[in-house]
Design a protein around this motif. Structure first.
Motif, short mmCIF file in Angstrom:
data_model
loop_
_atom_site.label_atom_id
_atom_site.label_comp_id
_atom_site.label_asym_id
_atom_site.label_seq_id
_atom_site.Cartn_x
_atom_site.Cartn_y
_atom_site.Cartn_z
N PHE A 273 0.74 -1.18 0.08
CA PHE A 273 -0.05 -0.07 0.21
C PHE A 273 0.91 1.44 0.07
O PHE A 273 0.60 2.25 -0.55
CB PHE A 273 -1.01 0.10 1.19
CG PHE A 273 -2.27 -0.73 0.91
CD1 PHE A 273 -3.38 -0.12 0.14
CD2 PHE A 273 -2.50 -1.96 1.39
CE1 PHE A 273 -4.48 -0.66 -0.34
CE2 PHE A 273 -3.83 -2.56 1.16
CZ PHE A 273 -4.85 -1.90 0.43
N ILE A 274 1.89 1.28 0.83
CA ILE A 274 2.57 2.46 1.00
C ILE A 274 3.50 2.66 -0.50
O ILE A 274 3.48 3.88 -0.99
CB ILE A 274 3.89 2.09 1.91
CG1 ILE A 274 3.47 2.27 3.25
CG2 ILE A 274 5.12 3.20 1.76
CD1 ILE A 274 4.44 1.68 4.44
N LEU A 275 3.94 1.65 -1.21
CA LEU A 275 4.72 1.83 -2.51
C LEU A 275 3.46 2.14 -3.45
O LEU A 275 3.91 3.05 -4.52
CB LEU A 275 5.22 0.46 -2.75
CG LEU A 275 6.21 0.46 -4.11
CD1 LEU A 275 7.02 1.30 -4.10
CD2 LEU A 275 6.41 -0.95 -4.23
N HIS A 276 2.52 1.55 -3.44
CA HIS A 276 1.44 1.90 -4.49
C HIS A 276 0.95 3.56 -4.43
O HIS A 276 0.91 4.05 -5.28
CB HIS A 276 -0.08 1.06 -4.18
CG HIS A 276 -1.11 1.59 -4.75
ND1 HIS A 276 -2.01 2.53 -4.39
CD2 HIS A 276 -1.40 1.16 -6.16
CE1 HIS A 276 -2.91 2.39 -5.15
NE2 HIS A 276 -2.62 1.93 -6.54
N ASP A 277 0.82 3.65 -3.09
CA ASP A 277 0.43 5.35 -3.05
C ASP A 277 1.40 6.23 -3.52
O ASP A 277 1.14 7.34 -4.06
CB ASP A 277 0.06 5.52 -1.39
CG ASP A 277 -1.46 4.66 -1.24
OD1 ASP A 277 -1.85 4.16 -2.09
OD2 ASP A 277 -1.77 4.82 0.06
N ALA A 278 2.79 6.01 -3.28
CA ALA A 278 3.74 6.66 -3.52
C ALA A 278 3.77 6.98 -5.10
O ALA A 278 3.96 7.77 -5.66
CB ALA A 278 5.15 6.29 -3.09
N CYS A 279 3.74 5.60 -5.78
CA CYS A 279 3.68 5.65 -7.42
C CYS A 279 2.48 6.46 -7.88
O CYS A 279 2.65 7.09 -8.89
CB CYS A 279 3.54 4.11 -7.68
SG CYS A 279 5.19 3.39 -7.49
N GLN A 280 1.26 6.12 -7.13
CA GLN A 280 0.03 6.90 -7.71
C GLN A 280 0.57 8.44 -7.67
O GLN A 280 0.08 9.02 -8.56
CB GLN A 280 -1.28 6.45 -6.98
CG GLN A 280 -1.61 5.09 -7.17
CD GLN A 280 -2.51 5.05 -8.52
OE1 GLN A 280 -3.46 5.60 -8.30
NE2 GLN A 280 -2.32 4.15 -9.11
N ALA A 281 0.74 8.87 -6.28
CA ALA A 281 1.22 10.35 -6.20
C ALA A 281 1.93 10.92 -7.42
O ALA A 281 1.71 11.96 -7.53
CB ALA A 281 1.55 10.68 -4.80
N LEU A 282 3.03 10.20 -7.59
CA LEU A 282 4.00 10.60 -8.39
C LEU A 282 3.88 10.13 -10.16
O LEU A 282 4.26 10.59 -11.00
CB LEU A 282 5.48 10.17 -7.98
CG LEU A 282 5.97 10.74 -6.83
CD1 LEU A 282 7.49 9.92 -6.48
CD2 LEU A 282 6.35 12.28 -6.91
N GLY A 283 2.63 9.43 -10.06
CA GLY A 283 2.33 9.12 -11.62
C GLY A 283 2.98 8.09 -12.23
O GLY A 283 3.24 8.16 -13.47
N LEU A 284 3.88 7.24 -11.35
CA LEU A 284 4.58 6.16 -12.02
C LEU A 284 3.78 4.83 -12.17
O LEU A 284 3.08 4.48 -11.22
CB LEU A 284 5.84 6.04 -10.97
CG LEU A 284 6.82 7.28 -10.82
CD1 LEU A 284 7.93 7.00 -10.14
CD2 LEU A 284 7.38 7.69 -12.30
N PRO A 285 4.23 4.14 -12.91
CA PRO A 285 3.57 2.71 -13.17
C PRO A 285 4.12 1.80 -12.28
O PRO A 285 5.49 1.96 -12.00
CB PRO A 285 3.85 2.47 -14.70
CG PRO A 285 4.98 3.32 -14.97
CD PRO A 285 4.95 4.60 -14.44
N LEU A 286 3.30 1.01 -11.44
CA LEU A 286 3.59 0.06 -10.60
C LEU A 286 3.33 -1.21 -10.90
O LEU A 286 2.31 -1.57 -11.38
CB LEU A 286 3.11 0.36 -9.18
CG LEU A 286 3.27 -0.66 -8.03
CD1 LEU A 286 4.89 -0.51 -7.67
CD2 LEU A 286 2.44 -0.41 -6.99
N ILE A 287 4.22 -2.22 -11.03
CA ILE A 287 4.13 -3.54 -11.37
C ILE A 287 4.13 -4.47 -10.13
O ILE A 287 5.09 -4.55 -9.58
CB ILE A 287 4.94 -3.87 -12.33
CG1 ILE A 287 4.68 -3.32 -13.71
CG2 ILE A 287 4.87 -5.39 -12.84
CD1 ILE A 287 5.70 -3.02 -14.54
#
Lengths: 492, 84
Positions: A273-287
């Motif tokens: 969840f922490i990683l997902h939220d950071a990626c969403q906030a910065l607009g980066l794709p997360l796999i």
């Protein structure tokens, strides 16, 4: 022990000094001066070191090696001055209880010396000509590597241009375990130029059946260190950064920023969840991938496309979702994490090459027992509070507090700030630079934080990008770092 | 109409597959939505996993536990998975 010496090295004397009653193995490497280099004859060499720096770097390499290979004792002597053909230029001796750690440590020291030690050699040719060679750049620019990617770059979907994109790409792998090992290995093989590894753990014997970057020799070593050493052997030109520690809510955004794609190879919902939220906030794709015994799931999350992790779990917290058995102690079928990790690498390469299609709207379920795979459409929930909140972030009109008001700026307001302002457009992988129409306009890859920081030194900078989301998030992050002269550009 | 039993294809994932002892099954049921279906399966397959932590997919698209089911639907129950 690391030593620079201008006098000839006596290998027999060095070997005697390595003796120790606990050591069941002594592994010795001698680097000698050879009479040719890249097809050119060589008559003799001169080594020159930046003494204080070379000594400090040499000691750091020895310390790191002894940390990586538990129970080893490393001696290393490097020559300076003029050396004849056949003379010993570097002598490395490792005393260890068992042979595995000894061989591995000895190899590691010479690879790191070649890569990092500030030493130059001047090659003298028979015709009297001579040239300086920087030993640290020699490995990365080795011409024997030109054929490395031939079979991949000959794919019409890749080509020389695609290969160049991969070489320029910055990929973050969080968790170097069952998923992270195969993912990082395939990314390295594919020619990803810059890889960052995050993991606070150490290699354990019970990891080895599925975490195939590691061998018996690395048991006890910090995972990021052991993985980086192995990956560099796979592709000497790769640049690897390491964060030896856990991902936390405090460091997540700073770790994620500056990358093009992020891989979630963690083994728990809290980190996910922490990683997902950071990626969403910065607009980066997360796999993101996860495995239970013989089965696994793969999700590609991309802000604005498909449902997010919160849409998926509809308000459930990480604590509620944490399964009873996890990777630390639960049973795992090695090939299951292998397959899912390699699938993560494949999705990463596809995003960087522009081949990702609709992956960002799907969950894939894989069952290795019955061989089935299932693709499930993952739509955004209209009532998801997280997606909606993130969508509102870049809209200046909703800025309520002073931090946000202060963050947004129009081009006219920026120009009024002084003579040396800049508008910086952040490019996503594969995106063409738009024409700015202003002389203070510049487009740079979104991951190039170093360039950004330099711009800010010369005057106020307003960030912008295709959607305005990534640039606003990055501006906010750099503000938090204490850069006050950074703004998010408000479109007119 | 509302009383016609539905013929459904069910797929279990991860810990549910282990508890059920099978990955797929075909079922004729009076259940009208995934919540009722899961309650029925919990009884017949002794599934202990709590329904409120499950995701459900209907015909290869995520749905919720109250979505109405139709005959021929393919229903997948997915518990949280975290290992790596």
């Amino acid at each position: 022990m690391f030593e620079l010496t201008a006098t000839p090295i006596d290998p027999a004397d060095r070997a005697r000094r390595l003796a120790s009653p606990e050591a069941g193995a002594a592994v010795i490497f001698e680097g000698r001066v050879r009479n040719h280099h890249l097809g050119q004859p060589v008559t003799h060499l001169e080594y020159e070191a930046f003494d204080a720096l070379a000594q400090a770097e040499g000691e750091a390499i020895i310390t790191e090696t002894e940390q990586l290979y538990t129970g080893t004792q490393v001696h290393c002597v490097h020559r300076t001055g003029t050396l004849r053909i056949g003379e010993v230029a570097i002598w490395i001796g490792v005393a260890s209880a068992h042979r595995a750690a000894g061989f591995a440590a000895c190899r590691h020291v010479i690879e790191e010396i070649k890569r990092r030690l500030p030493v130059w050699k001047k090659e003298h040719h028979p015709d009297g000509a001579a040239e300086w060679v920087n030993c640290t750049t020699e490995t990365a620019t080795n011409p024997t590597l030109t054929a490395y990617h031939t079979r991949q770059a000959s794919l019409p979907e890749v080509g020389a241009a695609g290969q160049a994109k991969l070489a320029a790409a910055r990929v973050l792998v969080v968790g170097v375990g069952g998923l992270g090992c195969p993912a990082a290995l395939y990314l390295t093989g594919a020619g990803i130029g810059h890889l960052t590894l995050v993991d606070g753990g150490h290699v354990e014997l019970s990891n080895l059946h599925r975490q195939l970057l590691f061998t018996l020799a690395e048991v006890g070593a910090p995972k990021v260190l052991a993985a980086a050493a192995r990956l560099r052997l796979q592709h000497p030109a790769i640049e690897i950064k390491m964060h030896q520690g856990d991902l936390t809510a405090t460091n997540a955004r700073a770790l994620v920023a500056g990358h093009d794609v992020v891989l979630d190879c963690t083994d728990n919902f809290t980190s996910r969840f922490i990683l997902h939220d950071a990626c969403q906030a910065l607009g980066l794709p997360l796999i993101s991938a996860a495995v239970h015994r013989f089965e696994g799931t793969l999700d590609v999350f991309q802000h604005g496309t498909g449902g997010c992790l919160h849409c998926l779990w509809a308000g459930r917290t990480a604590t509620e979702l944490e399964p009873q058995e996890n990777c630390a102690g639960g049973p795992v079928f090695g090939p299951a994490v292998g397959v899912l990790g390699v699938m993560q690498a494949a999705e990463t390469l596809k995003i960087l090459l522009g081949l990702a299609g609709t992956a960002a709207q799907q969950t894939r379920l894989v069952n290795l027992l019955d061989g089935s795979t299932l693709t499930i459409e993952r739509l955004a929930r209209p009532d998801c509070p997280i997606c909606r909140r993130l969508d509102q972030l870049p809209a200046p009109a909703t800025a309520q507090n002073s931090e946000l008001k202060n963050l947004w700026i129009t081009a006219a307001q920026l120009t009024a700030l002084g003579p040396t302002t800049k508008i910086v457009f952040l490019l996503e992988p594969g995106e063409m630079a738009p024409s700015g129409g202003r002389n203070n306009f510049q487009a740079i890859p979104a991951h190039d934080l170093a360039a950004l920081r330099e711009f800010v030194v010369t005057g106020p900078v307003a960030l912008t990008c295709r959607h305005g989301l990534r640039s606003a998030a990055l501006a906010r992050l750099l503000r938090a770092e204490g850069l006050s002269d950074i703004y998010a550009l408000k479109s007119l | 109409m509302a009383d016609t039993p539905l013929q459904l294809q069910i797929r279990f994932f991860a810990v549910l597959r282990e508890q059920a002892g099978c990955a797929t099954l075909k079922l004729t049921t009076a259940a009208r939505n995934p919540a009722e279906l899961y309650a029925e399966l919990q009884k017949s397959y002794a599934l202990t996993f709590p329904a409120n932590l499950l995701r459900v997919a209907i015909n290869e698209r995520y749905g919720d536990m109250q979505t109405s089911l139709s005959t021929g639907d393919h229903v997948v129950f997915i518990p949280p998975v975290a290992g790596g």
